[in-house]
Design an enzyme around this catalytic site. Structure first.
Site, PDB file in Angstrom:
ATOM      1  N   GLU A  95       0.803  -1.231   0.000  1.00 21.67           N
ATOM      2  CA  GLU A  95       0.000   0.000   0.000  1.00 21.67           C
ATOM      3  C   GLU A  95       0.836   1.281   0.000  1.00 21.67           C
ATOM      4  OE1 GLU A  95      -2.711  -0.527   3.278  1.00 21.67           O
ATOM      5  OE2 GLU A  95      -3.487  -2.406   2.473  1.00 21.67           O
ATOM      6  N   ASN A  98       1.869  -4.793  -3.234  1.00 25.94           N
ATOM      7  CA  ASN A  98       0.473  -5.155  -2.999  1.00 25.94           C
ATOM      8  C   ASN A  98      -0.323  -3.877  -2.714  1.00 25.94           C
ATOM      9  OD1 ASN A  98      -1.532  -7.222  -2.509  1.00 25.94           O
ATOM     10  ND2 ASN A  98      -1.339  -6.835  -0.305  1.00 25.94           N
ATOM     11  N   HIS A 119     -10.694  -5.703  -2.211  1.00 23.11           N
ATOM     12  CA  HIS A 119     -11.695  -5.576  -1.146  1.00 23.11           C
ATOM     13  C   HIS A 119     -12.886  -4.835  -1.752  1.00 23.11           C
ATOM     14  CE1 HIS A 119      -9.100  -7.174   1.933  1.00 23.11           C
ATOM     15  NE2 HIS A 119      -8.142  -6.316   1.615  1.00 23.11           N
ATOM     16  N   GLU A 150      -6.365 -10.420  -1.730  1.00 23.14           N
ATOM     17  CA  GLU A 150      -7.114 -10.255  -0.463  1.00 23.14           C
ATOM     18  C   GLU A 150      -8.614 -10.160  -0.735  1.00 23.14           C
ATOM     19  OE1 GLU A 150      -5.600  -7.089   1.998  1.00 23.14           O
ATOM     20  OE2 GLU A 150      -3.502  -7.565   1.566  1.00 23.14           O
ATOM     21  N   ASP A 195     -12.453 -10.049  -0.849  1.00 19.56           N
ATOM     22  CA  ASP A 195     -13.725 -10.202  -0.147  1.00 19.56           C
ATOM     23  C   ASP A 195     -14.701  -9.186  -0.731  1.00 19.56           C
ATOM     24  OD1 ASP A 195     -12.833  -7.839   1.216  1.00 19.56           O
ATOM     25  OD2 ASP A 195     -12.165  -9.029   2.928  1.00 19.56           O
TER      26      ASP A 195
HETATM   27  O1  G3I Z   1      -2.937  -8.343  18.538  1.00 25.09           O
HETATM   28  C1  G3I Z   1      -3.842  -7.445  19.175  1.00 25.09           C
HETATM   29  C2  G3I Z   1      -4.313  -8.012  20.488  1.00 25.09           C
HETATM   30  O2  G3I Z   1      -3.214  -8.114  21.362  1.00 25.09           O
HETATM   31  C3  G3I Z   1      -5.376  -7.094  21.072  1.00 25.09           C
HETATM   32  O3  G3I Z   1      -5.904  -7.669  22.223  1.00 25.09           O
HETATM   33  C4  G3I Z   1      -6.505  -6.879  20.082  1.00 25.09           C
HETATM   34  C5  G3I Z   1      -7.540  -5.888  20.581  1.00 25.09           C
HETATM   35  O4  G3I Z   1      -8.314  -5.378  19.534  1.00 25.09           O
HETATM   36  O5  G3I Z   1      -5.965  -6.352  18.882  1.00 25.09           O
HETATM   37  C6  G3I Z   1      -5.027  -7.228  18.276  1.00 25.09           C
HETATM   38  O6  G3I Z   1      -4.549  -6.644  17.115  1.00 25.09           O
HETATM   39  C7  G3I Z   1      -5.442  -6.629  16.012  1.00 25.09           C
HETATM   40  C8  G3I Z   1      -4.802  -7.381  14.866  1.00 25.09           C
HETATM   41  O7  G3I Z   1      -5.613  -7.297  13.698  1.00 25.09           O
HETATM   42  C9  G3I Z   1      -4.605  -8.860  15.182  1.00 25.09           C
HETATM   43  O8  G3I Z   1      -5.823  -9.470  15.401  1.00 25.09           O
HETATM   44  C10 G3I Z   1      -5.691  -5.192  15.626  1.00 25.09           C
HETATM   45  O9  G3I Z   1      -6.438  -4.535  16.655  1.00 25.09           O
HETATM   46  C11 G3I Z   1      -6.459  -5.136  14.309  1.00 25.09           C
HETATM   47  O10 G3I Z   1      -6.514  -3.782  13.873  1.00 25.09           O
HETATM   48  C12 G3I Z   1      -5.751  -5.960  13.262  1.00 25.09           C
HETATM   49  O11 G3I Z   1      -6.513  -5.897  12.082  1.00 25.09           O
HETATM   50  C13 G3I Z   1      -5.837  -6.366  10.920  1.00 25.09           C
HETATM   51  C14 G3I Z   1      -5.682  -5.233   9.924  1.00 25.09           C
HETATM   52  O12 G3I Z   1      -5.077  -5.727   8.745  1.00 25.09           O
HETATM   53  C15 G3I Z   1      -4.815  -4.096  10.460  1.00 25.09           C
HETATM   54  O13 G3I Z   1      -4.762  -3.066   9.510  1.00 25.09           O
HETATM   55  C16 G3I Z   1      -6.677  -7.466  10.312  1.00 25.09           C
HETATM   56  O14 G3I Z   1      -6.741  -8.583  11.206  1.00 25.09           O
HETATM   57  C17 G3I Z   1      -6.070  -7.888   8.977  1.00 25.09           C
HETATM   58  O15 G3I Z   1      -6.930  -8.801   8.348  1.00 25.09           O
HETATM   59  C18 G3I Z   1      -5.905  -6.658   8.105  1.00 25.09           C
HETATM   60  O16 G3I Z   1      -5.329  -7.037   6.888  1.00 25.09           O
HETATM   61  C19 G3I Z   1      -5.107  -5.980   5.949  1.00 25.09           C
HETATM   62  C20 G3I Z   1      -3.898  -6.370   5.137  1.00 25.09           C
HETATM   63  O17 G3I Z   1      -2.808  -6.639   5.975  1.00 25.09           O
HETATM   64  C21 G3I Z   1      -3.535  -5.289   4.126  1.00 25.09           C
HETATM   65  N1  G3I Z   1      -4.677  -4.940   3.292  1.00 25.09           N
HETATM   66  C22 G3I Z   1      -5.900  -4.622   4.015  1.00 25.09           C
HETATM   67  C23 G3I Z   1      -6.270  -5.750   4.974  1.00 25.09           C
HETATM   68  C24 G3I Z   1      -7.588  -5.470   5.669  1.00 25.09           C
HETATM   69  O18 G3I Z   1      -7.503  -4.359   6.484  1.00 25.09           O
END
Ligand code: G3I
Length: 405
Positions: free
Chosen positions: A220, A261, A297, A325, A327
């Site tokens: 990105e 990506n 997305h 990715e 969906d």
């Molecule tokens: O690991 C912490 C945990 O310790 C905490 O308790 C919890 C509380 O909310 O948060 C956890 O972290 C989260 C992390 O995912 C792991 O689950 C973050 O809050 C959450 O923001 C994070 O979201 C991820 C997101 O990227 C971040 O931008 C999504 O799972 C993940 O699917 C998403 O993937 C991205 C790609 O990498 C890039 N393209 C877009 C895509 C969708 O946003």
């Protein structure tokens, strides 16, 4: 079919000058110590009998190289116990490969691997031939403190995939998000930040050397208006950070495909144009770059019909492309008509990729609504995946199947 017969024949012999295995001979699986790149003799296909035994059987599909983990990666462990559910039809990955793709895959996350019912679908190679860790190979997960690397989460997913004969996409090396503050707020000068990027990329890519199909090296880099995203990397190094990361990744694993990506590049506009110009510039300078990931997305009823056309523009520069990715979200709870439209939308994405020479695979950003990122980001939106909250296939599943036909 996406590939010509001569190209398939070429694939089966070119990557490695390796031994040929006769009919019924072993060609892969957990604990198999044969040479990566081993090919079955003419007319035979390396076929997954189970996680532990791949065998050369009569058929025409070329063998994909699934190398064993390097010594720095822990030994593979068996995936979770329990019987697998019946696969509808041949399975999405089998359909994808029959249509000439390398894979159909899914993202997953570590917490999901304790869900046996979920795992029993994810681990089926005819359904998913490729896995992407959604979070556990990112910077905050792998180098939370400068110079202190941890691969616990990444290794768990990597080993799960290898145990099931699935290839892995690495995600990601350099991204403005999920970036520890020691990188974003330390005020590093250009020389120091260059070294920080090189150390990070080379360490994580080296850790999985020989075992990753492709890395999203840069994730990105652009804003939606086509301007560069002004994160710590761009603000300190200008666009040179892209080549710094790509060169470090190439040195660390010469066999991994290196990708940029991006999202919102699936239709004509400033962002797609900026990325296309960047790719042309990198190629003209000889910077290592093998692929461009189209995140995809999407929103139900708004899937761009220009996806294949834009992909082709990138392929013309000399890179491969992939849907990385996918969906397709809607307002929740999803209506029957929305799910029917979603089926058409999934079919459209798959068929546009299929029609594009150089589109190598499709990854859904998790296969089930149970673990989709969408509701956490878009309030009132979701139902974006091909399986529902209860791990039941939605009409979208048949849309994917139809897209591969
Ligand atoms: O690991 C912490 C945990 O310790 C905490 O308790 C919890 C509380 O909310 O948060 C956890 O972290 C989260 C992390 O995912 C792991 O689950 C973050 O809050 C959450 O923001 C994070 O979201 C991820 C997101 O990227 C971040 O931008 C999504 O799972 C993940 O699917 C998403 O993937 C991205 C790609 O990498 C890039 N393209 C877009 C895509 C969708 O946003």
């Amino acid at each position: 079919m996406k590939f010509t017969a001569s190209f398939i024949a070429l694939l089966s012999v070119v990557p490695f000058a390796a031994a040929q295995v006769a009919e019924w001979g072993q060609c892969g699986g957990i604990g198999w110590t044969g040479q990566c790149g081993t090919t079955c003799a003419a007319g035979l296909t390396c076929t997954v009998i189970n996680s532990y035994y791949f065998q050369c059987l009569p058929g025409v599909r070329p063998l994909e190289c699934v190398p064993p983990p390097t010594s720095s990666v822990p030994t593979s462990t068996a995936s979770s116990p329990g019987s697998s559910p019946t696969v509808s039809g041949s399975g999405l990955n089998a359909d994808a490969q029959a249509a000439g793709f390398k894979y159909f895959g899914s993202a997953t996350d570590n917490n999901e691997l304790s869900d046996t019912a979920y795992v029993n679908i994810l681990k089926v190679p005819s359904q998913f031939g490729q896995i992407t860790p959604a979070n556990s190979m990112k910077w905050d997960a792998t180098e939370p403190t400068r110079g202190q690397f941890t691969f616990t989460g990444g290794d768990q997913i990597y080993n799960f995939a290898k145990a099931n004969g699935q290839i892995v996409r690495g995600h990601n090396c350099v991204w403005y998000n999920q970036l520890p503050s020691w990188v974003s707020n330390s005020g590093f000068n250009a020389a120091t930040l260059t070294s920080v990027i090189q150390t990070h990329c080379s360490t994580i890519v080296s850790h999985y050397k020989g075992g990753i199909y492709a890395w999203d090296v840069v994730n990105e880099p652009f804003n939606d208006d086509g301007t560069w995203r002004t994160d710590v990397f761009y603000n300190t190094l200008g666009q040179s950070y892209v080549a710094i990361a790509l060169n470090a990744a190439r040195t660390a694993d010469p066999n991994a495909k290196l990708y940029i990506n991006e999202y919102n590049i699936e239709y004509p506009g400033a962002k797609a144009t900026s990325l296309l110009n960047l790719v042309k510039s990198l190629k003209s300078q000889g910077t290592p770059l093998d692929g461009v990931g189209f995140q995809c997305h999407f929103i139900v009823g708004q899937v761009p019909t220009t996806l294949g056309q834009i992909m082709s523009q990138f392929v013309a520069t000399g890179v491969e492309v992939a849907v990385t990715e996918l969906d397709i979200r809607t307002t929740t709870p999803a209506s029957t008509s929305a799910l029917q439209q979603q089926q058409k939308d999934y079919q459209s994405v798959v068929s546009q990729c299929k029609a594009t020479t150089g589109c190598v695979g499709i990854t859904v950003w998790d296969y089930t609504d149970k673990y989709s990122w969408v509701p956490n980001t878009f309030s009132g939106q979701g139902a974006a995946c091909p399986w529902d909250q209860n791990l039941v296939e939605k009409p979208a599943y048949q849309g994917i199947v139809a897209g591969f036909q």
